[in-house]
Design an enzyme around this catalytic site. Structure first.
Site, PDB file in Angstrom:
ATOM      1  CB  SER A 158      18.051 -33.525  71.164  1.00  0.00           C
ATOM      2  OG  SER A 158      18.989 -33.110  70.186  1.00  0.00           O
TER       3      SER A 158
ATOM      4  CE1 TYR B 161      21.734 -32.278  75.049  1.00  0.00           C
ATOM      5  CE2 TYR B 161      21.725 -33.045  72.774  1.00  0.00           C
ATOM      6  CZ  TYR B 161      21.202 -32.238  73.769  1.00  0.00           C
ATOM      7  OH  TYR B 161      20.154 -31.391  73.483  1.00  0.00           O
TER       8      TYR B 161
END
Length: 260
Positions: free
Chosen positions: A142, A155
């Site tokens: 990401s 995350y």
């Protein structure tokens, strides 16, 4: 055909980015295993791929945090098609909260799915790649592999960790013909992202429209979401690359939100 008869496993491929990657691989002749918790949705995705592209596809149930399920799923692919050429570790979830309010159980769940899942699937696939002297391991990172955002401690930590794992696999696999890469998307309009919009609006005390325009897309060059198809093209690029020239590298696809 860039992936003609290559055997590909994509986790979390019943929907979203993983599904787009599976379709793109099949369009280039790849045999695709749809690994997902939801076996019914995975079977539907496999049936759609076979009908659309005329290539082999199969559904396998896989909880990527279970070593037993991962090993069994990978072995079922090898039993059916002989080997593994490409692994895309894509399965993931999102939980948002501030650090001081983040439940330890949620923290462990996030790291288990993103990091343990990448480790376990790699561990299961690498011996088959090493045996044939070739292979591609691709992790779905990401922009948060490079950058941090509020409310996403687990995350961000997990996605940063994928860079390290990919680099170790690149070092270990280089002489055995195995490459490793990380794709780092910006915001892609998937159910995972849709879920975050009301959650972040509540946590930050702003409207859902402001979350989209300011938080998610405010730093892009054009105010546009990255698409699943954009990421599928990057996944094809890495899977089909012929040499070790790019092994260990990551690529950001974020409409300019984050630039290196």
């Amino acid at each position: 055909m860039k992936l003609q008869d290559k055997v590909c496993i994509v986790t979390g491929a019943a929907s979203g980015i993983g599904n787009a990657i599976a379709h793109r691989y099949a369009s280039e002749g790849g045999k695709v295993a749809i690994a997902d918790l939801n076996i019914e949705a995975a079977q539907k995705a496999a049936d759609e791929i076979e009908a659309r592209f005329g290539t082999d596809a199969k559904a396998i149930v896989m909880d990527v945090t279970s070593e037993e399920q991962v090993n069994a799923g990978v072995q079922s692919v090898v039993d059916a098609w002989g080997t593994i050429d490409v692994l895309v570790s894509n399965a993931g979830i999102q939980i948002v909260n501030s650090v001081e309010q983040f439940a330890f159980s949620d923290w462990k769940k996030m790291l288990a799915i993103h990091l343990d899942g990448a480790f376990l699937t790699s561990k299961a696939c690498l011996p088959h790649m090493y045996a044939q002297g070739s292979g591609s391991v691709i992790f779905m990172g990401s922009v948060h592999s490079k950058e941090a955002s509020p409310l996403k401690s687990a995350y961000v930590t997990a996605k940063h960790g994928l860079l390290g794992l990919a680099r170790v696999i690149a070092k270990e696999g280089g002489k055995k013909g195995v490459r490793s890469n990380v794709i780092c998307p910006g915001f892609v309009r998937t159910p995972l992202v849709d879920k975050q919009i009301p959650e972040q609006a509540k946590e930050l005390g702003i409207s859902e429209e402001e979350v989209v325009k300011k938080i998610m897309l405010g730093q892009t060059v054009d105010g546009e979401f990255t698409t699943a198809e954009d990421i599928a093209e990057v996944a094809l690029f890495f899977a089909a690359f012929q040499t070790n020239a790019l092994t260990g590298q990551s690529l950001v696809a974020s409409h300019g939100w984050y630039m290196e």
